[in-house]
Write an enzyme that holds these catalytic residues in place. Structure first.
Site, PDB file in Angstrom:
ATOM      1  N   ARG A 138      30.760  43.677  46.200  1.00 34.29           N
ATOM      2  CA  ARG A 138      30.134  42.626  45.065  1.00 34.29           C
ATOM      3  C   ARG A 138      28.754  42.265  45.364  1.00 34.29           C
ATOM      4  O   ARG A 138      28.508  41.894  46.508  1.00 34.29           O
ATOM      5  CB  ARG A 138      31.336  41.396  44.957  1.00 34.29           C
ATOM      6  N   ASP A 145      33.722  32.443  40.911  1.00 32.08           N
ATOM      7  CA  ASP A 145      33.304  32.330  42.213  1.00 32.08           C
ATOM      8  C   ASP A 145      32.572  30.983  42.400  1.00 32.08           C
ATOM      9  O   ASP A 145      31.533  30.619  41.963  1.00 32.08           O
ATOM     10  CB  ASP A 145      32.373  33.611  42.253  1.00 32.08           C
ATOM     11  N   HIS A 192      39.861  31.695  38.344  1.00 29.81           N
ATOM     12  CA  HIS A 192      38.587  31.076  39.266  1.00 29.81           C
ATOM     13  C   HIS A 192      37.572  31.451  38.787  1.00 29.81           C
ATOM     14  O   HIS A 192      37.464  32.466  38.188  1.00 29.81           O
ATOM     15  CB  HIS A 192      38.882  31.149  40.798  1.00 29.81           C
ATOM     16  N   HIS A 196      38.101  34.868  36.547  1.00 23.88           N
ATOM     17  CA  HIS A 196      38.831  36.118  36.710  1.00 23.88           C
ATOM     18  C   HIS A 196      39.971  35.805  37.621  1.00 23.88           C
ATOM     19  O   HIS A 196      40.128  34.806  38.369  1.00 23.88           O
ATOM     20  CB  HIS A 196      37.623  37.113  37.111  1.00 23.88           C
TER      21      HIS A 196
END
Length: 320
Positions: A311, A137, A135, A296
């Site tokens: 993150r 993000d 996917h 990723h």
């Protein structure tokens, strides 16, 4: 003699000027670049990210390498959450995740904490879902994130790797017939069937109303590099918006299977190993990737071992 006097004069003038502050952790050596795979990824060393955030030249160099290699890795970055946030903020404005918690000390950092000890701070909310699918993000937003800076705080002794796949290469390697077929196509991206799938129906509808499905081009032109990117993913892309074929179908029932088969084929391209790089995390490793150029996959092979990551998300702009 004249040369000596001139040198002394220049030296005297220079001594009256406050010296530039050169952080040794940035300038002790030039940034070293080690290519990870022929397709994607580079590991950078001889740089401290906390200090690099204060050095425009270092940031410019890192940005150029980021665009070229699409994902960068930095080892041994013993930095605070605020230092991580400050480094990421040099590349774009930062945004919080619309459906996930932030760090209490750095409000623009998303906490990706799993399987923590029972005595964990109540402010750290654990995620129940996994990201072990290919996917990009938050593509269900009109302006998907531009990128991310992810730091490993704690993790299992083995397992928990992350993989990235080069979606520029994925487009480049498509057969010409497929490139022609998807030229001009758009696709819908939604969070309802992923984040909302386990919610009671009323909550799911409320979430969908707050985060309505959006439409993006199937082939995206990258805003900085001008490269073409295959921009569909199995987490959030639901269907083509403008797919049609009134020539080759026998009956109406042939219409949608063709579209579904094509979408499945396109989303499967991220899983081709020749487009990928795989990172084995260590404490204080940082990964920085371009969310428009790559997808990723977080490998969920570590059982119930604790895993703590932070993150920073770089805000993007509308893809219209």
């Amino acid at each position: 003699m004249t040369s000596s006097v001139a040198t002394q004069s220049t030296t005297s003038q220079a001594s009256s000027i406050a010296p530039a502050i050169i952080r040794p952790s940035v300038r002790r050596d030039s940034i070293k670049v080690e290519i990870c795979t022929p397709a994607i990824g580079a590991e950078l060393s001889n740089v401290n990210l906390a200090d690099a955030a204060l050095d425009p030249d270092a940031i410019a160099e890192i940005r150029a390498l980021w665009l070229k290699h699409k994902v960068l890795f930095f080892r041994d970055q013993n930095i605070t959450p605020m230092e991580q946030q400050n480094f990421a903020a040099q590349f774009a404005e930062l945004e919080v995740h619309p459906l996930a918690p932030s760090h209490p000390e750095a409000d623009k950092l998303l906490t990706l904490y799993r399987n923590l000890d029972p005595g964990k701070p109540k402010s750290f909310v654990e995620k129940a879902s996994r990201e072990n699918l290919w996917h990009a993000d938050v593509t269900f937003k009109k302006a998907p994130p531009r990128g991310a800076v992810l730091r490993w705080e704690q993790g299992p002794a083995s397992g928990g790797d992350t993989m990235w796949s080069n979606m520029v290469m994925a487009y480049e390697k498509l057969p010409d017939s497929i490139k022609q077929r998807i030229d001009g196509l758009y696709a819908k991206h939604s969070a309802e069937h992923s984040f909302g799938a386990q919610m009671p129906i009323a909550e799911r509808h409320a979430m969908a109303a707050k985060n309505p499905a959006v439409e993006h081009p199937v082939v995206l032109t990258h805003p900085e590099t001008g490269e073409k990117v295959l921009f569909v993913n199995s987490a959030f892309t639901t269907h083509f918006s403008n797919f049609f074929n009134f020539v080759d179908i026998r009956y109406g029932q042939d219409f949608m299977p063709e579209a579904h088969h094509l979408m499945n084929y396109l989303t499967s391209q991220a899983a081709i190993p020749e487009y990928q790089v795989r990172l084995k995390w260590r404490t204080n490793t940082v990964a920085m990737w371009d969310n428009l150029q790559v997808q990723h996959y977080a490998v969920a092979d570590y059982g119930n071992a604790p895993r703590k990551m932070l993150r920073a998300t770089l805000a993007g702009t509308s893809l219209d």
